[in-house]
Design an enzyme around this catalytic site. Structure first.
Site, PDB file in Angstrom:
ATOM      1  CE  LYS A  71      -0.095   0.075   4.997  1.00  0.00           C
ATOM      2  NZ  LYS A  71      -0.777  -0.819   5.875  1.00  0.00           N
ATOM      3  CE1 TYR A 129      10.838  32.377  -0.661  1.00  0.00           C
ATOM      4  CE2 TYR A 129      11.382  29.907  -0.427  1.00  0.00           C
ATOM      5  CZ  TYR A 129      10.976  31.235  -1.031  1.00  0.00           C
ATOM      6  OH  TYR A 129      10.278  30.753  -2.355  1.00  0.00           O
TER       7      TYR A 129
HETATM    8  C1  LIG Z   1      -0.196  -1.662   6.775  1.00  0.00           C
HETATM    9  C2  LIG Z   1      -0.307  -2.724   7.155  1.00  0.00           C
HETATM   10  C3  LIG Z   1       0.403  -3.892   7.386  1.00  0.00           C
HETATM   11  C4  LIG Z   1       1.555  -3.867   7.270  1.00  0.00           C
HETATM   12  O1  LIG Z   1       2.316  -3.285   8.398  1.00  0.00           O
HETATM   13  P1  LIG Z   1       3.809  -2.973   8.678  1.00  0.00           P
HETATM   14  O2  LIG Z   1       4.082  -2.595   9.986  1.00  0.00           O
HETATM   15  O3  LIG Z   1       4.424  -2.420   7.611  1.00  0.00           O
HETATM   16  O4  LIG Z   1       4.508  -4.593   8.577  1.00  0.00           O
HETATM   17  C5  LIG Z   1      -0.320  -5.282   7.809  1.00  0.00           C
HETATM   18  N1  LIG Z   1      -1.754  -5.341   7.827  1.00  0.00           N
HETATM   19  C6  LIG Z   1      -2.440  -4.183   7.532  1.00  0.00           C
HETATM   20  C7  LIG Z   1      -4.019  -4.268   7.793  1.00  0.00           C
HETATM   21  C8  LIG Z   1      -1.855  -3.156   7.351  1.00  0.00           C
HETATM   22  O5  LIG Z   1      -2.795  -1.965   6.951  1.00  0.00           O
END
Ligand SMILES: *Cc1c(COP(=O)(O)O)cnc(C)c1O
Length: 382
Positions: free
Chosen positions: A36, A275
């Protein structure tokens, strides 16, 4: 597309991380690579292609757009699981394309059944149960209804998974809450088993939980941050090391972010740089301008704090990070000129800028920093 910087994905480092994780979890546990947030900023197309050649065949995403991006790159060679948002049209698409997805409330359950009927094709679903995070998931009081739906709709539903997510397994201060979640999950699982409903895959662990609470690994682990070579928190890393004789980090960062010096100038004592008045030269200085700024994902909070590698030396960011540029103190460099490589994350000669050091400065989690990296920055696998 920005051509003023680029991101490199190191496939050898990724192979190292995947091998380490697979060995840690064992053959019976499916490693689902969480991609994601544009693969935590690494770039979905390049990252999943690289992960696939490293032996990953299961990917988890947040929404259908990300699922499409994975599908586009790897077609039907891998399994894809959507953990979050799916619009009604996306449910059509997911069922048609054999993409599995979470069902965590009654509305989605009913929609899924309806659409699967219309398509005359079974939907592969993962039932998410609420265990204490209070985000998404069926409440305990709804489980009887869920079970009824699963039993009455075997012509449209495949009960592939039963899952939950933990509310902060990376911090010891949440220990009690996570333990309670694990026990609530077992209760839900027992409930379904008594109803003669046994999912193929039970899963709950993210990176942190897989290390801190090994019993959460079950049939599949959803691993994000660790495959990218980073630990969820220093606590998780220390916890891992405590169980090992050799105190060495088994993970390797796979991302590098590189740009180049755009221009160099000299300034006099008393001159302000950039700036406002956040940085004043106290002596004669040489300043290099790098064509990267907060619009590309280089956090403004790194103003006067960040470091950039140029010609094998660590140089301080001085003044505020601008939208498209930042300024660096290169007074210590004997030679520096337009076109010299500037490393924002990664190695140059024998020194490196890790993301962790980066985010310690800016008080931003690794996660947030990575996902802010602009989509338009070209990525390449090396
Ligand atoms: C993002 C996510 C993960 C992975 O998390 P990490 O800490 O990066 O391993 C697993 N399960 C769900 C539902 C997530 O949203």
């Amino acid at each position: 597309m920005h051509t003023n910087s680029h991101i490199e994905i190191n496939q050898n480092a990724l192979q190292n991380n995947i091998d380490f994780l697979k060995k840690l979890y064992g053959k019976k546990v499916i490693l689902s690579s969480v991609v994601k947030g544009n693969a935590y900023g690494h770039g979905i197309p390049e990252f999943v292609r690289s992960a696939f050649s490293c032996g990953v065949t299961h990917f988890s995403v947040f929404d259908a757009d990300e699922a499409r991006a994975v599908k586009k790159e790897l077609q039907d060679k891998v399994s894809i699981l959507i953990m979050g948002f799916v619009s009604d049209e996306d449910i059509f698409w997911a069922i048609e394309n054999n993409v599995s997805f979470y069902v965590f409330d009654k509305i989605r359950m009913q929609k899924t059944i309806k659409i699967a009927k219309k398509l005359n094709k079974k939907a592969t679903i993962h039932i998410e149960v609420e265990t204490g995070m209070n985000r998404t998931g069926f409440e305990k009081s709804e489980l009887l209804w869920v079970s009824k739906m699963l039993k009455e709709n075997t012509d449209t539903l495949i009960f592939e998974g039963l899952c939950t997510h933990f509310a902060g397994a990376e911090s010891v201060s949440n220990f009690y809450r996570i333990e309670k979640q694990i026990s609530n999950f077992t209760t839900a699982e027992t409930f379904f088993r008594k109803e003669n409903l046994v999912p193929n895959i039970k899963h709950s662990a993210c990176s942190a939980a897989s290390i801190m609470f090994p019993e959460t690994r079950m049939d599949l682990v959803r691993i994000g941050i660790m495959q990218y070579g980073l630990w969820s928190s220093p606590e998780v890393f220390v916890h891992y090391l405590n169980s090992k004789k050799i105190k060495k980090d088994p993970l390797q960062r796979i991302i590098s972010w590189k740009s180049e010096v755009m221009s160099v100038k000299k300034v006099n004592p008393g001159d302000y740089i950039g700036y406002g008045t956040s940085f004043m030269a106290s002596e004669k200085m040489k300043v290099a301008v790098i064509p990267v700024g907060y619009s590309h994902g280089y956090s403004r909070s790194l103003s006067n704090h960040g470091r950039v590698l140029i010609n094998g030396k660590r140089c301080m960011v001085i003044g505020t990070v601008n939208m498209n540029m930042l300024t660096v103190n290169v007074s210590d460099l004997e030679t520096v000129k337009k076109g010299d490589e500037a490393v924002l994350i990664g190695n140059q000669e024998d020194i490196s800028i890790s993301i962790a050091s980066f985010s310690d400065f800016s008080n931003t989690l690794n996660y947030e920093l990575l996902t802010r990296l602009d989509k338009g920055i070209p990525r390449k696998i090396i």
